[in-house]
Design an enzyme around this catalytic site. Structure first.
Site, mmCIF file in Angstrom:
data_model
loop_
_atom_site.group_PDB
_atom_site.id
_atom_site.type_symbol
_atom_site.label_atom_id
_atom_site.label_comp_id
_atom_site.label_asym_id
_atom_site.label_seq_id
_atom_site.Cartn_x
_atom_site.Cartn_y
_atom_site.Cartn_z
ATOM 1 N N HIS A 141 -14.918 -18.703 -4.405
ATOM 2 C CA HIS A 141 -14.491 -20.014 -3.538
ATOM 3 C C HIS A 141 -13.153 -20.207 -3.787
ATOM 4 C CE1 HIS A 141 -18.961 -21.593 -4.665
ATOM 5 N NE2 HIS A 141 -18.711 -20.881 -3.245
ATOM 6 N N SER A 154 -16.207 -14.347 6.521
ATOM 7 C CA SER A 154 -15.891 -15.455 5.101
ATOM 8 C C SER A 154 -17.028 -16.060 4.694
ATOM 9 C CB SER A 154 -15.129 -16.147 5.999
ATOM 10 O OG SER A 154 -14.485 -17.357 4.988
ATOM 11 N N GLY A 155 -17.229 -16.494 3.464
ATOM 12 C CA GLY A 155 -18.577 -17.037 3.180
ATOM 13 C C GLY A 155 -19.125 -17.863 3.933
ATOM 14 N N ASP A 210 -21.475 -14.716 2.577
ATOM 15 C CA ASP A 210 -22.383 -14.733 1.374
ATOM 16 C C ASP A 210 -23.780 -14.171 1.905
ATOM 17 O OD1 ASP A 210 -20.436 -16.178 -0.039
ATOM 18 O OD2 ASP A 210 -21.305 -18.265 0.520
ATOM 19 N N HIS A 265 -21.566 -24.627 2.454
ATOM 20 C CA HIS A 265 -22.517 -23.498 2.553
ATOM 21 C C HIS A 265 -23.157 -23.188 1.019
ATOM 22 C CE1 HIS A 265 -18.642 -21.418 1.140
ATOM 23 N NE2 HIS A 265 -19.442 -20.558 0.880
ATOM 24 N N THR A 299 -16.693 -10.802 0.319
ATOM 25 C CA THR A 299 -16.814 -11.824 1.482
ATOM 26 C C THR A 299 -15.326 -11.913 2.213
ATOM 27 O OG1 THR A 299 -16.383 -13.795 0.020
ATOM 28 C CG2 THR A 299 -18.459 -13.221 0.800
ATOM 29 N N GLY A 300 -15.025 -12.030 3.297
ATOM 30 C CA GLY A 300 -14.028 -11.899 4.268
ATOM 31 C C GLY A 300 -12.462 -12.328 3.778
ATOM 32 N N THR A 301 -12.283 -13.533 3.268
ATOM 33 C CA THR A 301 -11.056 -14.027 2.760
ATOM 34 C C THR A 301 -10.887 -13.371 1.483
ATOM 35 O OG1 THR A 301 -11.423 -15.985 4.100
ATOM 36 C CG2 THR A 301 -9.600 -16.111 2.369
ATOM 37 N N THR A 302 -11.806 -13.487 0.574
ATOM 38 C CA THR A 302 -11.508 -12.717 -0.575
ATOM 39 C C THR A 302 -11.156 -11.451 -0.586
ATOM 40 O OG1 THR A 302 -13.198 -14.433 -1.654
ATOM 41 C CG2 THR A 302 -12.552 -12.495 -2.716
#
Length: 152
Positions: free
Chosen positions: A19, A65-66, A71, A98, A45-48
């Site tokens: 997160h 991205s989540g 997710d 989400h 996930t995308g950003t991470t």
């Protein structure tokens, strides 16, 4: 529910999720464990995933991205037997829009019996375990038998 087994190879397929308020903690953990993690296949996930790849140089298969469905994409990979371990630094102090996806992701990890770390301490325990470096058999739901029973 009947069970069967699945082999987790010595080279793990690891999903990394964090997160927003926990991304820096995950990035620090990845940096501290870079020499180990680069020997495995990483998903995120995308950003991470993009942040990890930029900071560490380790290739990461990034999903969306989540909040945009990432997710759920990771959850689908877990259900397909393509993810062996989930490192999910979630933020218990801040609600996310989400949240149902987060709960579903953790539920799928539990259903398919993969190791899950939700903070640095559990992630350290997993990566330092002798099982992390080994091929391991895990019990998973026998979906074919489940489906046959449902169709009777």
């Amino acid at each position: 529910m009947e069970f069967t087994t699945r082999t987790i190879a010595a080279r793990k397929h690891i999903a990394l999720v964090a997160h927003d308020h926990r991304k820096q903690a995950l990035l620090a953990w990845v940096e501290d464990n870079k020499s180990v993690l680069e020997q495995h296949q990483l998903y995120a996930t995308g950003t991470t995933g993009n942040l990890i790849q930029q900071a560490s140089g380790i290739p990461v298969n990034s999903m969306l991205s989540g909040p945009m469905g990432g997710d759920q994409q990771v959850g689908a990979l877990i259900a397909e037997g393509k993810i062996d371990m989930l490192i999910f630094f979630w933020d218990p102090l801040n609600a996310v829009p989400h949240d149902p996806d987060v709960k579903a992701l953790l539920r799928l990890a539990t259903v398919w019996n993969i190791p899950v770390a939700t903070n640095r301490s559990t992630a350290d325990f997993l990566i330092d375990s002798s099982l992390f470096k080994s091929e391991v058999e895990i019990a998973i739901p026998d979906y074919q038998r489940y489906l046959q029973d449902r169709l009777k």
